[in-house]
Design an enzyme around this catalytic site. Sequence first.
Site, PDB file in Angstrom:
ATOM      1  N   GLY A 262       0.817  -1.215   0.000  1.00 22.61           N
ATOM      2  CA  GLY A 262       0.000   0.000   0.000  1.00 22.61           C
ATOM      3  C   GLY A 262       0.848   1.261   0.000  1.00 22.61           C
TER       4      GLY A 262
ATOM      5  N   SER B 200      -1.774  -9.495  -4.056  1.00 19.03           N
ATOM      6  CA  SER B 200      -0.467  -8.848  -4.213  1.00 19.03           C
ATOM      7  C   SER B 200       0.689  -9.832  -4.038  1.00 19.03           C
ATOM      8  CB  SER B 200      -0.304  -7.711  -3.193  1.00 19.03           C
ATOM      9  OG  SER B 200      -1.239  -6.688  -3.437  1.00 19.03           O
TER      10      SER B 200
ATOM     11  N   ARG C  11      -7.386   1.714  18.526  1.00 18.88           N
ATOM     12  CA  ARG C  11      -6.881   2.965  19.119  1.00 18.88           C
ATOM     13  C   ARG C  11      -7.606   3.386  20.384  1.00 18.88           C
ATOM     14  NH1 ARG C  11      -7.033   6.064  13.484  1.00 18.88           N
ATOM     15  NH2 ARG C  11      -5.099   5.267  12.565  1.00 18.88           N
TER      16      ARG C  11
ATOM     17  N   CYS D  15      -3.497   9.840  10.881  1.00 22.04           N
ATOM     18  CA  CYS D  15      -2.483  10.714  10.291  1.00 22.04           C
ATOM     19  C   CYS D  15      -2.758  12.201  10.536  1.00 22.04           C
ATOM     20  CB  CYS D  15      -2.327  10.434   8.797  1.00 22.04           C
ATOM     21  SG  CYS D  15      -3.863  10.446   7.856  1.00 22.04           S
TER      22      CYS D  15
ATOM     23  N   GLN E 261      -6.423  18.309   4.355  1.00 25.73           N
ATOM     24  CA  GLN E 261      -5.885  16.964   4.247  1.00 25.73           C
ATOM     25  C   GLN E 261      -5.639  16.559   2.801  1.00 25.73           C
ATOM     26  OE1 GLN E 261      -8.728  15.706   7.902  1.00 25.73           O
ATOM     27  NE2 GLN E 261      -7.744  14.004   6.872  1.00 25.73           N
TER      28      GLN E 261
ATOM     29  N   GLY F  98      -4.051  10.600   2.086  1.00 24.08           N
ATOM     30  CA  GLY F  98      -4.710  10.087   3.283  1.00 24.08           C
ATOM     31  C   GLY F  98      -5.756   9.036   2.946  1.00 24.08           C
TER      32      GLY F  98
ATOM     33  N   LYS G 180     -12.042  11.205  15.611  1.00 24.75           N
ATOM     34  CA  LYS G 180     -10.718  10.615  15.866  1.00 24.75           C
ATOM     35  C   LYS G 180      -9.753  11.672  16.397  1.00 24.75           C
ATOM     36  CE  LYS G 180     -10.761   7.051  12.259  1.00 24.75           C
ATOM     37  NZ  LYS G 180     -10.264   6.724  10.903  1.00 24.75           N
TER      38      LYS G 180
ATOM     39  N   ARG H 131     -10.780  17.884   2.956  1.00 26.44           N
ATOM     40  CA  ARG H 131      -9.809  17.353   1.998  1.00 26.44           C
ATOM     41  C   ARG H 131      -9.463  18.451   0.991  1.00 26.44           C
ATOM     42  NH1 ARG H 131      -7.577  12.369   2.899  1.00 26.44           N
ATOM     43  NH2 ARG H 131      -9.610  11.357   3.025  1.00 26.44           N
TER      44      ARG H 131
ATOM     45  N   HIS I 166      -0.474  16.516   5.131  1.00 30.52           N
ATOM     46  CA  HIS I 166      -1.633  17.153   5.763  1.00 30.52           C
ATOM     47  C   HIS I 166      -1.199  18.463   6.435  1.00 30.52           C
ATOM     48  CE1 HIS I 166      -3.895  13.676   4.907  1.00 30.52           C
ATOM     49  NE2 HIS I 166      -3.994  13.116   6.094  1.00 30.52           N
TER      50      HIS I 166
END
Lengths: 353, 353
Positions: free
Chosen positions: B14, B42, B101, B131, B158, B162, B228, B250, B257
């Site tokens: 990724g 992959s 998290r 992020c 952002q 992201g 978040k 965004r 960012h």
Amino acid sequence: MTQKPTLAVVGATGAVGRVMLQILSQHADVWGEIRLLASPHSAGAKLAVRGEESEVHALSEEALEGVDVALFDVPDQVAAQWAPVAVAKGAVVVDNSAAFRQEADVPLVVPEVNPHCVRVRPRSIVATPNCTTLSMIVALGALHAEFGLTELVVSSYQAASGAGQRGIDTLRAQLSLLAAEPDAGTTPGGVRRAVGDDLGPFPAPLALNVVPWVGEPQDGGWSSEELKIREESRKILGLPDLRVTATCVRVPVISTHSASVHARFQSEVTVERAEEILATAPGVVLFDDPAAGDFPTPADVVGTDPTWVGRVRRSMDDPQALELFVCGDNLRKGSALNTVQIAELVASEFAPS
Amino acid sequence: MTQKPTLAVVGATGAVGRVMLQILSQHADVWGEIRLLASPHSAGAKLAVRGEESEVHALSEEALEGVDVALFDVPDQVAAQWAPVAVAKGAVVVDNSAAFRQEADVPLVVPEVNPHCVRVRPRSIVATPNCTTLSMIVALGALHAEFGLTELVVSSYQAASGAGQRGIDTLRAQLSLLAAEPDAGTTPGGVRRAVGDDLGPFPAPLALNVVPWVGEPQDGGWSSEELKIREESRKILGLPDLRVTATCVRVPVISTHSASVHARFQSEVTVERAEEILATAPGVVLFDDPAAGDFPTPADVVGTDPTWVGRVRRSMDDPQALELFVCGDNLRKGSALNTVQIAELVASEFAPS
């Protein structure tokens, strides 16, 4: 007086001036002659207004003879020099520059918020706010009338056209150069190398970037644009002690400014009541259903007149604070439309009673 | 244990995984085997790490045998399923997803802010923040240590990356389509017509636009990304009652960012002292002289490790509040670098004492 008033558009060939001519062509026609004026190097150009080609003349004392209302969209120093000349010729000047906005005897008017102020103009000059202030103040004025505004924290997302046609041309040129450099946006220094040294009116590359600086340096690390938002919001709302903090950022959008606004009020707020107010406020479109994809973006707002508001939330920690995301076309309501609206308020004084 | 630990990179192919491999190749080499794992489609790909091509294997129970530390950068549900499997095989998992998290028994670690938390990991899982949180928290942690943070109002800018490689590819494809449509950015609906119906991972066109929505809808009109920032900032700083309001937007930037941050503290602040703190804080670069063109922008920050801070101002109405503009490469410190840093803290436990 029963004759229709004569209008001059000073700065007719600029990015904002051209939108003024579009709007004048679309609105109910309250004007007699419309005279197009600009700097000498634009004289002789032809622009369409009310469906007819009209020649642009150089700004001069003679060219201002007989003008009843003059719309100015020119650099600050040109406005400072020529607005008093137009007034001396008998005109009411509606000025879109920063030259007069903070003068105590010059009203700063947004017709949806403080239309009454247009009648008290000791110097025969009415100022129209900076485009970033205008992009949010119509919505905030409506909320203030109900809840009583005490504090604003604003972060802007300002389009290239706020820097005029040169801003638009610069962003487009940079995007063309970057189209041939697929790795520029992920390589250290890649964007700067690809766009070259000519940054146009911006202090850093704008394509594939955001630039946290708009205007000139002021004390305390602030930019002139950030202080304008503070001073103009206070003046328009009649709140000289309003707490205002702004961070102005240019983004790679051609036209339409956006702002993320944290607004605190004297009393508790609810999203439901705020949305009722915004849904019925003149000049505001409420567009707020993210699950359905409904939030304002510049691409959807450009070319429209209202202030679009979405993302209405109440702060989770503060029942007196709302978060909003607002978009407004900086060339229309943000500049040209507000100026024409003020001129139409003045023109109504010329109507037969 | 004196042998160098075995590392697995889960999600190696990724956008973040590839940056992990770059960083692992640049840092002091504390690892024995580095095993590259990804989804079955992959498997068989070859990627460079530490100067050698290495084959990617499909994630499986067998592939996790003998792994001491596993870096996960995969979707939340894949992490939720496979991190416990890696732990059962004896690995410590450093997870970059949102799956763990907010679990009370999973530490959320930023090595510059709360490195001690990595040692207390009852489930053998350590989480790394979102992020956007990471792009600002290193600078805020340093200021908090001196002034005591009480409130954050954050507006983000952002980047496309992201949303992963698909986000990057979507923005590039939209910019190519718009290159042939010079009027798209000023025409109502023009951007939508030019970019077509495939918006990739974004809910609106991103090129020549800003999109005030990142993540999934949550109660009260908030996006998951906004919550978040709130929850993770509170957890990392150990401030469960910190007032946090975020608006996530965004912007058409490939990578890095940015955030406009209004930070309020327990005590009065000065720009001078704030800049002293930021100038010496680990992982922070202070870049703040707008008159000389010095402020952070994504184009200048991309590809670098630190959090860059500029536009430091004290609120004109509130001596306890600072304004900052911060930029951080969301693929490096924002994701891959922080994950590798945590893994290196864990690896240090394997060193001969």
